[in-house]
Scaffold this motif. Sequence first.
Motif, mmCIF file in Angstrom:
data_model
loop_
_atom_site.group_PDB
_atom_site.id
_atom_site.type_symbol
_atom_site.label_atom_id
_atom_site.label_comp_id
_atom_site.label_asym_id
_atom_site.label_seq_id
_atom_site.Cartn_x
_atom_site.Cartn_y
_atom_site.Cartn_z
ATOM 1 N N ARG A 56 0.862 -1.201 0.000
ATOM 2 C CA ARG A 56 0.000 0.000 0.000
ATOM 3 C C ARG A 56 0.887 1.237 0.000
ATOM 4 O O ARG A 56 1.828 1.356 0.782
ATOM 5 N N LYS A 57 0.531 2.161 -0.889
ATOM 6 C CA LYS A 57 1.292 3.406 -0.953
ATOM 7 C C LYS A 57 0.780 4.378 0.101
ATOM 8 O O LYS A 57 -0.394 4.318 0.488
ATOM 9 N N ALA A 58 1.662 5.230 0.523
ATOM 10 C CA ALA A 58 1.275 6.240 1.524
ATOM 11 C C ALA A 58 0.198 7.147 0.920
ATOM 12 O O ALA A 58 0.371 7.630 -0.211
ATOM 13 N N PRO A 59 -0.911 7.353 1.612
ATOM 14 C CA PRO A 59 -1.984 8.162 1.049
ATOM 15 C C PRO A 59 -1.635 9.644 0.961
ATOM 16 O O PRO A 59 -2.321 10.413 0.289
ATOM 17 N N ARG A 60 -0.594 10.035 1.653
ATOM 18 C CA ARG A 60 -0.150 11.440 1.608
ATOM 19 C C ARG A 60 1.332 11.479 1.926
ATOM 20 O O ARG A 60 1.904 10.484 2.356
ATOM 21 N N ASN A 61 1.914 12.655 1.713
ATOM 22 C CA ASN A 61 3.325 12.810 2.068
ATOM 23 C C ASN A 61 3.466 13.051 3.565
ATOM 24 O O ASN A 61 2.669 13.781 4.160
ATOM 25 N N PHE A 62 4.487 12.443 4.128
ATOM 26 C CA PHE A 62 4.721 12.613 5.570
ATOM 27 C C PHE A 62 5.891 13.547 5.839
ATOM 28 O O PHE A 62 6.473 13.506 6.929
ATOM 29 N N THR A 63 6.236 14.358 4.842
ATOM 30 C CA THR A 63 7.366 15.272 5.039
ATOM 31 C C THR A 63 7.077 16.215 6.212
ATOM 32 O O THR A 63 5.930 16.578 6.462
ATOM 33 N N LEU A 64 8.144 16.582 6.869
ATOM 34 C CA LEU A 64 8.018 17.358 8.110
ATOM 35 C C LEU A 64 8.209 18.852 7.844
ATOM 36 O O LEU A 64 8.965 19.232 6.945
ATOM 37 N N THR A 65 7.539 19.641 8.636
ATOM 38 C CA THR A 65 7.766 21.087 8.613
ATOM 39 C C THR A 65 8.575 21.456 9.851
ATOM 40 O O THR A 65 8.666 20.668 10.800
ATOM 41 N N ARG A 66 9.149 22.639 9.818
ATOM 42 C CA ARG A 66 9.956 23.076 10.972
ATOM 43 C C ARG A 66 9.100 23.187 12.228
ATOM 44 O O ARG A 66 9.566 22.925 13.336
ATOM 45 N N MET A 68 6.544 21.335 12.957
ATOM 46 C CA MET A 68 6.241 19.992 13.481
ATOM 47 C C MET A 68 7.342 19.455 14.372
ATOM 48 O O MET A 68 7.090 18.746 15.343
ATOM 49 N N VAL A 69 8.572 19.773 14.022
ATOM 50 C CA VAL A 69 9.692 19.248 14.818
ATOM 51 C C VAL A 69 10.233 20.287 15.796
ATOM 52 O O VAL A 69 11.207 20.029 16.504
ATOM 53 N N LEU B 15 16.632 19.788 7.643
ATOM 54 C CA LEU B 15 15.309 19.154 7.529
ATOM 55 C C LEU B 15 15.006 18.728 6.094
ATOM 56 O O LEU B 15 14.326 17.725 5.870
ATOM 57 N N ASN B 19 13.671 15.203 4.817
ATOM 58 C CA ASN B 19 12.434 15.056 4.043
ATOM 59 C C ASN B 19 12.667 14.228 2.775
ATOM 60 O O ASN B 19 11.779 13.495 2.335
ATOM 61 N N ILE B 22 12.472 10.810 3.908
ATOM 62 C CA ILE B 22 11.059 10.461 4.164
ATOM 63 C C ILE B 22 10.380 10.038 2.862
ATOM 64 O O ILE B 22 9.676 9.024 2.810
ATOM 65 N N GLN B 26 8.602 6.534 2.881
ATOM 66 C CA GLN B 26 7.273 6.720 3.456
ATOM 67 C C GLN B 26 6.288 5.601 3.074
ATOM 68 O O GLN B 26 5.421 5.244 3.878
ATOM 69 N N ASP B 27 6.441 5.037 1.884
ATOM 70 C CA ASP B 27 5.517 3.968 1.490
ATOM 71 C C ASP B 27 5.709 2.728 2.376
ATOM 72 O O ASP B 27 4.732 2.155 2.876
ATOM 73 N N PHE B 30 4.560 3.493 5.953
ATOM 74 C CA PHE B 30 3.098 3.481 6.092
ATOM 75 C C PHE B 30 2.547 2.064 5.989
ATOM 76 O O PHE B 30 1.662 1.661 6.759
ATOM 77 N N HIS B 31 3.069 1.300 5.042
ATOM 78 C CA HIS B 31 2.584 -0.067 4.844
ATOM 79 C C HIS B 31 2.824 -0.919 6.100
ATOM 80 O O HIS B 31 1.955 -1.684 6.532
ATOM 81 N N GLN B 48 3.450 9.267 10.820
ATOM 82 C CA GLN B 48 3.880 10.658 11.045
ATOM 83 C C GLN B 48 4.673 10.795 12.342
ATOM 84 O O GLN B 48 5.723 11.441 12.380
ATOM 85 N N ARG B 56 13.997 13.693 15.431
ATOM 86 C CA ARG B 56 14.476 14.176 16.733
ATOM 87 C C ARG B 56 15.612 13.330 17.290
ATOM 88 O O ARG B 56 16.434 13.827 18.046
#
Lengths: 248, 201
Positions: A56-66, A68-69, B15, B19, B22, B26-27, B30-31, B48, B56
């Motif tokens: 299953r592919k990730a339904p969205r990107n999980f890239t982080l913002t500043r 968030m971290v 970062l 990214n 990531i 990420q696939d 998530f899987h 996430q 971190r």
Amino acid sequence: MKNFRDIEQLSAYLDGQLSPSDSARLESRISSDPELDSVLSDLRAARGILRKLPARKAPRNFTLTRKMVGLKPPLPRTFSFFRFSTAFAAVMLMLTFAANSLLPRISFGAAAPMAAQESLGVGGGCTSGCGGGGAPDALAATEAPVATEAPLVVESPAATEAPVVGLAPLATEVPPSASENTSRVAVTPTAEMSVAKEPEIMPVPQDQPQGQSEAVIPSAWQIGLLVIVLLGALIMFVLRQSAMRKWK
Amino acid sequence: MDETALIHSAQNGDLDSFNTLILRYQDSVFHTALRIIGDEDLAQDAAQEAFISAFRSISTFRGGSFKAWLMRMVTNACYDEFRRQKRRPTTPLEPETSDGEEMDSPRWLADPNMTPAEKSEADELEHAIQHCLDALPTEFRAVVVLADIQGMDYSEVATAAHVPLGTIKSRLARARLRLRECLRGFEELLPSSFRLEGERN
């Protein structure tokens, strides 16, 4: 059903995790034992089914913002200097306020008993004429708390005027004997003291407001520290804002 | 930019480099979370959280398989999610599929003693497998997902699950054994090439 040790061996064998000698031994057992072969096939099938599962592919990107971290913009080195100096000036400013408000009270509290002792010594009349040696001094010391109450007597004109008239002759009667003098002082100390120290006590309440109004730390220092605090805060704010702008 | 350089940059607080990592992983992250948790929304949350934790604590990465290290973050995030679920259990009144349609035979209604008619309602092989995975103890599930679904070797699984290699062997064997038993209940859904030997006998 095979024991768990056999199943564990078969599972590891499937993944190629057995040593060559163990693998050879197990293979010979499998070839001679149909049940062992059946279990191996089941394990292989179970593993094959899991591997057949569609990824299953990730339904969205999980890239982080500043945010968030919790990353903060890199601040210039001067920022730490301003932060330290501002904090130091703020602490000093608070200390000056504390010193100006507390020190006069402490000094007044220390001066009050001394003034009372001085006034009692004069009121007892023992410094020159009583001739009682150490006895009047000791008496004065024991009566000190009463002397502190003297201003209350002084404040009411009715109370002060009456004893003054009545006690004036008593003051003249002191010379006859030292023992009489001390006994009289012991009987009516407050009245005599209130009369005798009246001119000495009056300045004390007048001095109190003067002591409070006098600042230990000059206000110019406080203003200077306040300016440093405000300027430091302003500079830090500007530095932070410019760092944020550059970061974005 | 190769993975080592990206990791090094990320360890210095970059970062953007992290990214990039990531996007590469990420696939699979998530899987893995989806197969361990069994719920898409919770799996997204866990993935996430795993990436945030990974950034971190990336300074603690001392080389080796980055994927295994990342999977450790995911399994930890999944365990955290399970603990959260235990504290505040929630069950949707009308469970829906990922398409938003009401599910006819949701997994939480699945029962080992289902009738043949109910079994036929389990229309996808995926649901059947997930049902069997959900029936496994959490620590067994994590091991079997990492080894058999992600295709990681034993040492990587040991790193990711943070347990000794011998424990991995044991848990994997037990998990496969239980899966075999569970999948027998869904025999008709399985492709013929994967029909279990025991059933045929």
